[in-house]
Design an enzyme around this catalytic site. Structure first.
Site, mmCIF file in Angstrom:
data_model
loop_
_atom_site.group_PDB
_atom_site.id
_atom_site.type_symbol
_atom_site.label_atom_id
_atom_site.label_comp_id
_atom_site.label_asym_id
_atom_site.label_seq_id
_atom_site.Cartn_x
_atom_site.Cartn_y
_atom_site.Cartn_z
ATOM 1 N N ARG A 185 0.843 -1.179 0.000
ATOM 2 C CA ARG A 185 0.000 0.000 0.000
ATOM 3 C C ARG A 185 0.881 1.232 0.000
ATOM 4 N NH1 ARG A 185 -5.153 0.220 -1.095
ATOM 5 N NH2 ARG A 185 -5.423 1.955 0.359
ATOM 6 N N ILE A 186 0.505 2.237 -0.769
ATOM 7 C CA ILE A 186 1.176 3.532 -0.718
ATOM 8 C C ILE A 186 0.507 4.347 0.381
ATOM 9 C CG2 ILE A 186 1.683 5.653 -1.956
ATOM 10 C CD1 ILE A 186 1.691 4.032 -4.541
ATOM 11 N N LEU A 187 1.264 4.705 1.393
ATOM 12 C CA LEU A 187 0.712 5.381 2.554
ATOM 13 C C LEU A 187 0.563 6.880 2.290
ATOM 14 C CD1 LEU A 187 2.883 3.524 5.194
ATOM 15 C CD2 LEU A 187 0.435 3.185 4.788
ATOM 16 N N HIS B 150 13.478 -2.459 0.647
ATOM 17 C CA HIS B 150 13.184 -2.422 -0.785
ATOM 18 C C HIS B 150 14.254 -3.205 -1.533
ATOM 19 C CE1 HIS B 150 11.417 -0.831 -4.449
ATOM 20 N NE2 HIS B 150 12.639 -0.562 -4.882
#
Length: 218
Positions: A96-98, A114
């Site tokens: 998810r991109i926060l 990453h």
């Protein structure tokens, strides 16, 4: 001073929870002196929830598809997390991109790993991109989380050579071996009070780390 206190870790997952297992193992082997207080997934079917349950860790699914937008999901997730009073939040394959508001709420207390040598190849398909670019090496980066996707200050990096016959899958497997070493190392530093985020830089013993973080050798 309460010598029995252990830092409280919250772990966010979306899938298998492979990095989660490395933290379960590291705590059981006393490599990290901390407690995993919750595992939360945005995917109710994430196999990693079973790993948490098997280890006796409180776990919960918060399905992002049940929310009308990203902001409302992040508010609910933040409220849920705060109920566990974590000292450190770890993203372990959390897809998810926060939102900036979420990141600001937990500024300086979130880490991610990453599978590239950031700042190269943020986002997805990092191994294939490195191979197609003709790179001779890639690796993994542990970094503090900011509102910039995969753009937070690096803490530690580990290099992995790209071999002539590598595929994205074989490369991914070798990178993951390094991830299992450097992510727990960074968390251990944080839990020992040696690592912090200050003025936009990762600092070890109060001194800013290089722009690409500590270079892991091993």
């Amino acid at each position: 001073m309460n010598t029995s206190y252990k830092p409280r870790l919250a772990i966010l997952i979306s899938g298998k929870g492979s990095n989660l297992q490395s933290f379960i193992d590291a705590i059981q082997m006393n490599v990290i002196d901390a407690e995993i207080v919750c595992v939360i997934s945005n995917n109710p079917d994430a196999p990693g929830l079973e790993k948490a349950e098997a280890a006796g860790i409180p776990c919960q699914a918060l399905d992002h598809r049940q929310f009308p937008d990203r902001d409302s999901f992040d508010v609910a997730l933040a409220d849920l997390l705060e109920g566990y009073k974590p000292n450190l939040i770890l993203l372990c394959g959390f897809m998810r991109i926060l939102t900036p508001a979420f990141v600001e709420r937990f500024a300086g207390m979130m880490m991610n790993i990453h599978p590239s040598l950031l700042p190269k190849y943020p986002g997805l398909h990092t191994q294939q991109r490195a191979i197609e670019a003709g790179d001779t090496k890639t690796g993994a980066t542990v970094h503090f989380v900011t509102s910039e996707l995969d753009g937070g200050p690096p803490i530690i990096q580990a290099e992995v050579p790209i071999l002539e016959d590598d595929t994205a899958e074989t490369l991914r497997s070798r990178i993951f071996e390094k991830e299992n070493l450097i992510y727990p190392m960074a968390v251990r530093w944080y839990c020992q009070g040696r690592l912090s985020l200050s003025n936009g830089r990762a600092c070890l013993f109060g001194r800013p780390l290089p722009p690409t973080g500590f270079a892991f050798q091993g």
